[in-house]
Structures are given as structure tokens and as C-alpha cells.
Write a protein that holds these residues in place. Structure first.
Motif, PDB file in Angstrom:
ATOM      1  N   LEU A   1       0.974  -1.275  -0.127  1.00 20.11           N
ATOM      2  CA  LEU A   1      -0.015   0.012   0.017  1.00 20.11           C
ATOM      3  C   LEU A   1       0.920   1.163   0.022  1.00 20.11           C
ATOM      4  O   LEU A   1       0.534   2.274  -0.827  1.00 20.11           O
ATOM      5  CB  LEU A   1      -0.982  -0.117   1.226  1.00 20.11           C
ATOM      6  N   SER A   2       1.945   1.294   0.849  1.00 18.86           N
ATOM      7  CA  SER A   2       2.833   2.295   0.913  1.00 18.86           C
ATOM      8  C   SER A   2       3.497   2.578  -0.591  1.00 18.86           C
ATOM      9  O   SER A   2       3.695   3.685  -0.903  1.00 18.86           O
ATOM     10  CB  SER A   2       3.943   2.165   1.937  1.00 18.86           C
ATOM     11  N   GLU A   3       3.833   1.593  -1.276  1.00 13.63           N
ATOM     12  CA  GLU A   3       4.529   1.659  -2.599  1.00 13.63           C
ATOM     13  C   GLU A   3       3.739   2.554  -3.331  1.00 13.63           C
ATOM     14  O   GLU A   3       4.136   3.241  -4.437  1.00 13.63           O
ATOM     15  CB  GLU A   3       5.136   0.290  -3.040  1.00 13.63           C
ATOM     16  N   GLU A   4       2.614   2.095  -3.420  1.00 16.84           N
ATOM     17  CA  GLU A   4       1.428   2.775  -4.257  1.00 16.84           C
ATOM     18  C   GLU A   4       1.170   4.306  -3.666  1.00 16.84           C
ATOM     19  O   GLU A   4       1.304   5.120  -4.818  1.00 16.84           O
ATOM     20  CB  GLU A   4      -0.099   2.234  -4.331  1.00 16.84           C
ATOM     21  N   TYR A   5       1.146   4.655  -2.626  1.00 12.64           N
ATOM     22  CA  TYR A   5       0.862   5.915  -2.115  1.00 12.64           C
ATOM     23  C   TYR A   5       2.285   6.876  -2.634  1.00 12.64           C
ATOM     24  O   TYR A   5       2.239   7.878  -2.991  1.00 12.64           O
ATOM     25  CB  TYR A   5       0.911   6.033  -0.472  1.00 12.64           C
ATOM     26  N   VAL A   6       3.433   6.417  -2.491  1.00 15.11           N
ATOM     27  CA  VAL A   6       4.682   6.962  -2.877  1.00 15.11           C
ATOM     28  C   VAL A   6       4.760   7.021  -4.396  1.00 15.11           C
ATOM     29  O   VAL A   6       5.073   8.182  -4.946  1.00 15.11           O
ATOM     30  CB  VAL A   6       6.048   6.058  -2.321  1.00 15.11           C
ATOM     31  N   LYS A   7       4.351   6.261  -5.388  1.00 13.87           N
ATOM     32  CA  LYS A   7       4.333   6.234  -6.682  1.00 13.87           C
ATOM     33  C   LYS A   7       3.311   7.339  -7.106  1.00 13.87           C
ATOM     34  O   LYS A   7       3.705   8.133  -8.004  1.00 13.87           O
ATOM     35  CB  LYS A   7       4.019   4.999  -7.218  1.00 13.87           C
ATOM     36  N   ASN A   8       2.273   7.474  -6.324  1.00 11.40           N
ATOM     37  CA  ASN A   8       1.418   8.598  -6.747  1.00 11.40           C
ATOM     38  C   ASN A   8       1.695   9.889  -6.595  1.00 11.40           C
ATOM     39  O   ASN A   8       1.311  10.851  -7.168  1.00 11.40           O
ATOM     40  CB  ASN A   8      -0.075   8.399  -6.106  1.00 11.40           C
ATOM     41  N   GLN A   9       2.976  10.178  -5.819  1.00  3.50           N
ATOM     42  CA  GLN A   9       3.616  11.182  -5.724  1.00  3.50           C
ATOM     43  C   GLN A   9       4.737  11.525  -6.721  1.00  3.50           C
ATOM     44  O   GLN A   9       5.626  12.746  -6.419  1.00  3.50           O
ATOM     45  CB  GLN A   9       4.227  11.690  -4.264  1.00  3.50           C
ATOM     46  N   LEU A  10       5.205  10.578  -7.445  1.00  2.00           N
ATOM     47  CA  LEU A  10       6.410  10.737  -8.245  1.00  2.00           C
ATOM     48  C   LEU A  10       6.010  11.274  -9.524  1.00  2.00           C
ATOM     49  O   LEU A  10       5.017  11.211 -10.186  1.00  2.00           O
ATOM     50  CB  LEU A  10       7.016   9.500  -8.605  1.00  2.00           C
ATOM     51  N   ASN A  11       7.063  12.056  -9.929  1.00  4.35           N
ATOM     52  CA  ASN A  11       7.052  12.774 -11.681  1.00  4.35           C
ATOM     53  C   ASN A  11       7.168  11.294 -12.528  1.00  4.35           C
ATOM     54  O   ASN A  11       6.189  11.334 -13.466  1.00  4.35           O
ATOM     55  CB  ASN A  11       8.237  13.413 -11.784  1.00  4.35           C
ATOM     56  N   TYR A  12       7.887  10.421 -12.210  1.00  4.27           N
ATOM     57  CA  TYR A  12       7.675   9.264 -13.036  1.00  4.27           C
ATOM     58  C   TYR A  12       7.552   7.904 -12.373  1.00  4.27           C
ATOM     59  O   TYR A  12       8.557   7.205 -11.895  1.00  4.27           O
ATOM     60  CB  TYR A  12       9.268   9.354 -13.829  1.00  4.27           C
ATOM     61  N   PRO A  13       6.395   7.591 -12.066  1.00  2.27           N
ATOM     62  CA  PRO A  13       6.012   6.601 -11.066  1.00  2.27           C
ATOM     63  C   PRO A  13       6.571   5.055 -11.484  1.00  2.27           C
ATOM     64  O   PRO A  13       7.086   4.353 -10.708  1.00  2.27           O
ATOM     65  CB  PRO A  13       4.575   6.496 -11.007  1.00  2.27           C
ATOM     66  N   SER A  14       6.670   4.996 -12.957  1.00  2.00           N
ATOM     67  CA  SER A  14       7.255   3.677 -13.407  1.00  2.00           C
ATOM     68  C   SER A  14       8.792   3.388 -13.280  1.00  2.00           C
ATOM     69  O   SER A  14       9.343   2.319 -13.362  1.00  2.00           O
ATOM     70  CB  SER A  14       7.034   3.557 -15.049  1.00  2.00           C
TER      71      SER A  14
ATOM     72  N   SER B   1       9.183  16.359   2.677  1.00  4.23           N
ATOM     73  CA  SER B   1       7.999  17.107   2.693  1.00  4.23           C
ATOM     74  C   SER B   1       6.747  16.232   3.075  1.00  4.23           C
ATOM     75  O   SER B   1       6.631  14.998   2.890  1.00  4.23           O
ATOM     76  CB  SER B   1       7.575  17.429   1.181  1.00  4.23           C
ATOM     77  N   ILE B   2       6.012  16.953   4.040  1.00  6.82           N
ATOM     78  CA  ILE B   2       4.972  16.293   4.635  1.00  6.82           C
ATOM     79  C   ILE B   2       3.720  16.543   3.670  1.00  6.82           C
ATOM     80  O   ILE B   2       3.115  17.365   3.208  1.00  6.82           O
ATOM     81  CB  ILE B   2       4.579  16.831   5.875  1.00  6.82           C
ATOM     82  N   ILE B   3       3.366  15.368   3.057  1.00 10.88           N
ATOM     83  CA  ILE B   3       2.204  15.212   2.250  1.00 10.88           C
ATOM     84  C   ILE B   3       0.658  15.051   2.845  1.00 10.88           C
ATOM     85  O   ILE B   3      -0.118  15.699   2.558  1.00 10.88           O
ATOM     86  CB  ILE B   3       2.231  13.946   1.404  1.00 10.88           C
ATOM     87  N   VAL B   4       0.621  14.441   4.081  1.00  8.82           N
ATOM     88  CA  VAL B   4      -0.320  14.185   4.622  1.00  8.82           C
ATOM     89  C   VAL B   4      -0.219  14.226   6.168  1.00  8.82           C
ATOM     90  O   VAL B   4       0.908  13.620   6.821  1.00  8.82           O
ATOM     91  CB  VAL B   4      -1.078  12.676   4.516  1.00  8.82           C
ATOM     92  N   ASN B   5      -0.936  14.994   7.061  1.00 11.50           N
ATOM     93  CA  ASN B   5      -0.834  15.075   8.444  1.00 11.50           C
ATOM     94  C   ASN B   5      -2.217  15.372   9.386  1.00 11.50           C
ATOM     95  O   ASN B   5      -2.511  16.511   9.274  1.00 11.50           O
ATOM     96  CB  ASN B   5       0.073  16.130   8.914  1.00 11.50           C
TER      97      ASN B   5
END
Length: 377
Positions: free
Chosen positions: A175-188, A247-251
Motif C-alpha cells: 500500500l505504501s509503495e502505491e502511495y509513494v508512486k502517486n507522488q512521483l513525476n515518473y512512477p514507472s 515534505s509532509i504530504i498528509v498530517n
């Protein structure tokens, strides 16, 4: 042993999802990991009878058993903890927090702390420290650097509220990997490590930490650390904190309620004994004579004992006792302070000194200090 259970499965998942490894090599690597897991499982099974114990068995039944010498309080951990009273108190503390002492590993004595001996050990792969007082009582059983599962004078927590199930850890990693990928410029381009994952738990809060290497907006590779905290209730997993690359994305930690730990009576509660005039003062506890004072935005405890001359006995290893004036004033730098009349320094357990307290004076203690004042007639 928790990490030994986690990492082979995490490694298989990472290999299977790695974009830079071709399928034939993936198959070979996964096969090697599976062979290792089978070999380890067989070896563990052959030797498990010597150290696997029923985690639900009570301490009383263990101590009363006469079938094995290792279940006697006179011998459990006796090579490391030579004080029999301390060993018994440690076993009692373990029972209160639901910790099976037979699963404790690598128990060894480390440097003393201010109030007495200190030991380190591991439990299910988690690091613990045992803090002891000089009177052979247990002050704390601490997980990591700041979580006291057992704390003298307070209700005990349960170790089960800090242990992570393998299936939950696996699910949270994906689940964490998916959250992180969603914040990247190039998820792949995301490349997660095989083994460098950390998991934590505090009741219903679960944390996952690692790092990811991925291309940034300029096409250059960056390595970004990340931490995610989930609140898990029943089958619901809510993301309450997410930090990526500083950078804090969610808090949403402010919505998480933290239950107040209840204080319970203990033998070192600061009070005057009913059958004597002795006064016991313990840093951080008000007792009969303590009063909280606010100085420059910080709270402290001063102890206003009756006037008179006392023999001051040190109940710990090292501490200082300050005899100070009640009156405070602002110094030239604008800070609040008072006059220190006398300082008693103790460096040995049961060391004693004489002190006279006059009108307009009180006592101040250093951190973790514990002293007994006996009036001199």
C-alpha cells in the motif's frame, strides 16, 4: 526473530515487482529465496523444542514448575542478572506486560544509568532496554528509545499492542509503495529496496519507513526517504501521516486520540511513611510536599519540606539535591532564577549527607533522583 520471518517474503515481493530485472533472472532469484526459506524452516523445526514456549502460560505456573531447573527464579537469567530480587522483579514485570521471558534473547548488561543498572535484550526481533533501580526494583522496560511498555508507578502496557503481524506488514508495504508512486513525476521509474524497510506499531497506529529511487522532474535519479503512518481499526486502514523526501504530504495526527496512562500506587511513591517521619522524594512525582512551578515557559517541581535538619539518603546511583531560596528574580539576561544555598552531590547508592532547611527555602532534584529525608531530633 520477527525480521527473519519478514524479509524473505518481502524480498520475493520486491524481486517480482522490480522493473529492472528480467523474468528468467527473477525466477532464479525467487527460487533461491524459497530454497533458503525451506532450509531455514526445517532447521528451526528440528531445534524448536529447546526454546519454544507457550506464550499464554502465566509466570506463576512457570515459577512453580519443578520439571525443569531453568524455570526456577533462582536460575532464570542468573548468569547476567546476579541479583535474585531483581531477577524476580524483572520476571514479574514481564508477566504484567504479557512478555514471555523464554523468548527473550541476547540479554546483557550495558552501562548503568543514573538510578542503577541497565540491560539490553531483544524480543521477537525488537530492541529493548531494562532500567533498574538500586533497590532491585524495575524502573522501566523500554522499547526502542522512548516507549516504556512497563513503567514503574503506571499501568503496564501490553507487548501485543506493539507487535506487527506478517500479513499486515506485507499489506502495508504494498500500500505504501502505491502511495509513494502517486507522488512521483515518473512512477514507472520507482525502485524500492529489497531489505531496507522498517515497521513500527503503537496500539492501532502502524508505521512504515523506507526509501525510493526514482527520476525527478529533470530526468535525474533521486533517492527519497519516506514514512507513512496508518490507523488500523478492524479492516479499515486510514493514512494519517505521509512524509516523502522531507515534505509532509498528509498530517492528520491531531485526530488520533492518545489515551492517558493511569498512575498506580507503588512502593516508591513520594510520601511520609505512616510509621516513621521519613520523607521520600522522587523526581517527577509531587507526593505530599511537591508543588509545580512555571518558570520561563517550563514546568518544574519544587519540594517544600518542613524546616529542620535531615539526613539525606540517596536511593539511586547518582543525583544532586539543591537547597534553594523560595524567592525568584529576573537576571541580567531576562531569565528567571533563584539563589542556590547548598548543593548535595551523591555518587553512590545509600550514600548520606546532612542538610538543614530553613524558612523560605525548598529542595530541587536532578532528573531521576530519589532520596529519603530522615529528620534529626
Amino acid at each position: 526473530m520477527l525480521w527473519i520471518s519478514f524479509w524473505p517474503i518481502m524480498l520475493i515481493i520486491t524481486i517480482a515487482k522490480a522493473p529492472k530485472i528480467v523474468k528468467p533472472i527473477k525466477a532464479v532469484l525467487i527460487g533461491l529465496v524459497v530454497i533458503f526459506m525451506i532450509t531455514t524452516a526445517l532447521s528451526y523445526s528440528e531445534n524448536s523444542d529447546s526454546y519454544i514456549a507457550d506464550g499464554n502460560s502465566s509466570l506463576n505456573s512457570a515459577l512453580s514448575s519443578s520439571s525443569s531447573e531453568k524455570l526456577s527464579p533462582n536460575t532464570i537469567f542468573s548468569e547476567t542478572i546476579t541479583d535474585e530480587t531483581l531477577r524476580t522483579n524483572f520476571l514479574n514485570a514481564c508477566a504484567q506486560i504479557g512478555m514471555d521471558y523464554q523468548r527473550i534473547e541476547n540479554l546483557e548488561q550495558v552501562d548503568d544509568w543514573i538510578s542503577g543498572p541497565r540491560y539490553s535484550f531483544s524480543y521477537e526481533g525488537m530492541p529493548f532496554r531494562l532500567y533498574c533501580n538500586m533497590d532491585s526494583t524495575v524502573n522501566a522496560i523500554r522499547l526502542g528509545t522512548n516507549t516504556d511498555i512497563y513503567k514503574q508507578g503506571f499501568e503496564p502496557y501490553q507487548i501485543s499492542d506493539y507487535m506487527i503481524d506478517l500479513s499486515i506488514a506485507t499489506e502495508l508495504q504494498l500500500l505504501s509503495e502505491e502511495y509513494v508512486k502517486n507522488q512521483l513525476n515518473y512512477p514507472s521509474s520507482a525502485d524500492f529496496p529489497w531489505l531496507d524497510w522498517a515497521y513500527g506499531r503503537d496500539h492501532e497506529l502502524y508505521s512504515v519507513s523506507s526509501s525510493v529511487t526514482a527520476q525527478n522532474a529533470f530526468g535525474m535519479e533521486d533517492k527519497l526517504p519516506f514514512t507513512l503512518i496508518y490507523q488500523i481499526e478492524s479492516d479499515t486502514k486510514k493514512l494519517v501521516y505521509f512524509e516523502l523526501g522531507g515534505s509532509i504530504i498528509v498530517n492528520q495526527m491531531d485526530i488520533v486520540s492518545t489515551p492517558e496512562r493511569k498512575e498506580i500506587p507503588n512502593d516508591t511513591s513520594p510520601q511520609t511513611a505512616a510509621d516513621s517521619q521519613d520523607i521520600v522524594l522522587v523526581d517527577g512525582e509531587l507526593g505530599t510536599y511537591g508543588k509545580t512551578v512555571d518558570i520561563d515557559g517550563f514546568s518544574y517541581i519544587n519540594y517544600y519540606v518542613p524546616e529542620g535538619t535531615y539526613i539525606v539518603l540517596n536511593n539511586g546511583k547518582w543525583c544532586k539535591v539543591y537547597l534553594a531560596k523560595d524567592e525568584y528574580y529576573k537576571n541580567s539576561d531576562g531569565y528567571t532564577e533563584n539563589e542556590i544555598v547548598e548543593t548535595l552531590e551523591f555518587s553512590e547508592y545509600r550514600q548520606s549527607q546532612t542538610l538543614t532547611v530553613k524558612s523560605g527555602e525548598h529542595l530541587e532534584l536532578t532528573i531521576n533522583a530519589s532520596v529519603t529525608l530522615t529528620p534529626i531530633e
